[in-house]
Design a protein around this motif. Structure first.
Motif, PDB file in Angstrom:
ATOM      1  N   UNK A 102       0.819  -1.220   0.000  1.00  0.00           N
ATOM      2  CA  UNK A 102       0.000   0.000   0.000  1.00  0.00           C
ATOM      3  C   UNK A 102       0.849   1.265   0.000  1.00  0.00           C
ATOM      4  N   UNK A 103       2.163   1.129   0.065  1.00  0.00           N
ATOM      5  CA  UNK A 103       3.044   2.287  -0.060  1.00  0.00           C
ATOM      6  C   UNK A 103       3.670   2.388  -1.453  1.00  0.00           C
ATOM      7  N   UNK A 104       3.473   1.382  -2.280  1.00  0.00           N
ATOM      8  CA  UNK A 104       4.105   1.333  -3.598  1.00  0.00           C
ATOM      9  C   UNK A 104       3.206   1.961  -4.651  1.00  0.00           C
ATOM     10  N   UNK A 105       3.847   2.673  -5.593  1.00  0.00           N
ATOM     11  CA  UNK A 105       3.107   3.303  -6.689  1.00  0.00           C
ATOM     12  C   UNK A 105       4.003   3.386  -7.912  1.00  0.00           C
ATOM     13  N   UNK A 106       3.433   3.084  -9.079  1.00  0.00           N
ATOM     14  CA  UNK A 106       4.107   3.275 -10.357  1.00  0.00           C
ATOM     15  C   UNK A 106       3.255   4.233 -11.182  1.00  0.00           C
ATOM     16  N   UNK A 107       3.868   5.301 -11.661  1.00  0.00           N
ATOM     17  CA  UNK A 107       3.143   6.351 -12.383  1.00  0.00           C
ATOM     18  C   UNK A 107       3.805   6.577 -13.737  1.00  0.00           C
ATOM     19  N   UNK A 108       3.046   6.420 -14.814  1.00  0.00           N
ATOM     20  CA  UNK A 108       3.549   6.750 -16.141  1.00  0.00           C
ATOM     21  C   UNK A 108       3.383   8.245 -16.374  1.00  0.00           C
ATOM     22  N   UNK A 109       4.484   8.895 -16.735  1.00  0.00           N
ATOM     23  CA  UNK A 109       4.496  10.323 -17.062  1.00  0.00           C
ATOM     24  C   UNK A 109       4.835  10.423 -18.539  1.00  0.00           C
ATOM     25  N   UNK A 110       3.885  10.880 -19.359  1.00  0.00           N
ATOM     26  CA  UNK A 110       4.066  10.886 -20.803  1.00  0.00           C
ATOM     27  C   UNK A 110       4.052  12.304 -21.365  1.00  0.00           C
ATOM     28  N   UNK A 111       4.905  12.517 -22.361  1.00  0.00           N
ATOM     29  CA  UNK A 111       4.835  13.743 -23.146  1.00  0.00           C
ATOM     30  C   UNK A 111       5.737  14.864 -22.706  1.00  0.00           C
ATOM     31  N   UNK A 112       6.563  14.662 -21.692  1.00  0.00           N
ATOM     32  CA  UNK A 112       7.508  15.694 -21.283  1.00  0.00           C
ATOM     33  C   UNK A 112       8.916  15.108 -21.292  1.00  0.00           C
ATOM     34  N   UNK A 113       9.889  15.980 -21.453  1.00  0.00           N
ATOM     35  CA  UNK A 113      11.293  15.556 -21.551  1.00  0.00           C
ATOM     36  C   UNK A 113      12.120  16.093 -20.389  1.00  0.00           C
ATOM     37  N   UNK A 114      11.463  16.476 -19.320  1.00  0.00           N
ATOM     38  CA  UNK A 114      12.152  17.037 -18.167  1.00  0.00           C
ATOM     39  C   UNK A 114      12.198  16.020 -17.029  1.00  0.00           C
ATOM     40  N   UNK A 115      13.341  15.940 -16.389  1.00  0.00           N
ATOM     41  CA  UNK A 115      13.537  15.036 -15.258  1.00  0.00           C
ATOM     42  C   UNK A 115      12.682  15.481 -14.074  1.00  0.00           C
ATOM     43  N   UNK A 116      12.006  14.534 -13.451  1.00  0.00           N
ATOM     44  CA  UNK A 116      11.265  14.785 -12.208  1.00  0.00           C
ATOM     45  C   UNK A 116      11.883  13.925 -11.116  1.00  0.00           C
ATOM     46  N   UNK A 117      12.166  14.530  -9.998  1.00  0.00           N
ATOM     47  CA  UNK A 117      12.822  13.832  -8.898  1.00  0.00           C
ATOM     48  C   UNK A 117      11.899  12.744  -8.345  1.00  0.00           C
ATOM     49  N   UNK A 118      12.274  11.463  -8.465  1.00  0.00           N
ATOM     50  CA  UNK A 118      11.373  10.397  -8.030  1.00  0.00           C
ATOM     51  C   UNK A 118      11.227  10.293  -6.511  1.00  0.00           C
ATOM     52  N   UNK A 119      12.123  10.940  -5.764  1.00  0.00           N
ATOM     53  CA  UNK A 119      12.021  10.896  -4.302  1.00  0.00           C
ATOM     54  C   UNK A 119      10.913  11.806  -3.760  1.00  0.00           C
TER      55      UNK A 119
END
Length: 255
Positions: A102-119
């Motif tokens: 219940x703490x795990x999540x996978x999120x698809x981020x589509x259409x942008x080329x900028x890094x997002x901090x996964x933390x």
């Protein structure tokens, strides 16, 4: 209405834990008549043991490899368009794994080329992605049936997060999940491809023009049906039309 285009928007290359190169994925899907795909390699957080192991095994993108990844995507997107008339959408999968499902999540981020901090927190990541115009997809937010980390965070908070998530995966490869399909939320079917054997999967047919903006709008408005690829290609050259089993979802209103 435009003819439907075959799409698969959850694909992993050898930039993370996939077996195929981005070029091989392009040739695989281009040879099978797909109109749009998205490459979505894992971007794992580093602030826990699972994430550190994923980075150590090169199963994740990193801030250091991200620029090369985007450059490769741009190059292959141009080739895919010229050779196959196929749209390649840049993307990545924010990957938060925990020994507590219940703490795990996978999120698809589509259409942008900028890094997002996964933390960052799930909520912060979604808000940043939406502010940049990305399409956001909840990846397999249910029990997949496989021996792996299960990702229940998004589904258990769907009422709170649904305004930040554009679509919810309603399948895990050949397995369709009625709870998601019949939830009233916008849904999508993808393969979560890591190797050629995963090609046999439910996928989406989207009724729109072949541009990134149009594809995103069609998904948000649910101009979409689903089909099951029942063959696995054995090569990346054109092999004719695959047999498909169409699945049409009941629509209560016109998008």
């Amino acid at each position: 209405m435009p003819a439907g285009i075959k799409c698969d928007l959850h694909l992993h290359s050898n930039f993370s834990d996939g077996k195929l190169s981005i070029a091989e994925i392009v040739d695989l899907y281009g040879s099978q008549g797909f109109g749009a795909i998205a490459i979505t390699d894992h971007l794992c957080e580093k602030n826990n043991l699972i994430g550190k192991v994923s980075h150590g095994l090169s199963y994740s993108l990193s801030k250091e490899t991200f620029a090369e990844y985007i450059q490769t995507l741009r190059k292959e997107a141009e080739r895919a368009w010229l050779l196959y008339d196929m749209l390649v959408i840049p993307g990545f999968e924010i990957t938060k794994n925990s020994f507590i499902n219940h703490r795990s999540a996978h999120i698809l981020i589509l259409g942008i080329e900028e890094f997002i901090q996964p933390e960052l927190s799930v909520e912060e990541i979604l808000e940043i992605a939406k502010s940049k115009g990305a399409l956001t997809i909840a990846a397999h937010p249910f029990h997949t049936g496989d021996f792996e980390f299960q990702t229940f965070y998004l589904w258990s908070r769907r009422e709170k997060l649904k305004h930040l998530i554009d679509a919810w995966e309603m399948n895990y490869r050949k397995k369709m999940v009625p709870e998601v399909l019949n939830s009233g939320l916008p849904v999508i079917a993808n393969s979560d491809l890591h190797h050629l054997g995963h090609f046999n999967s439910w996928k989406s047919k989207i009724y729109t023009e072949k541009t990134q903006k149009a594809v995103f709008d069609a998904i948000r408005r649910q101009r979409i049906d689903f089909f099951l690829d029942s063959n696995t290609p054995t090569q990346y050259a054109p092999t004719g039309v695959l047999f498909t089993q169409d699945f049409h979802r009941e629509k209560t209103s016109t998008p």
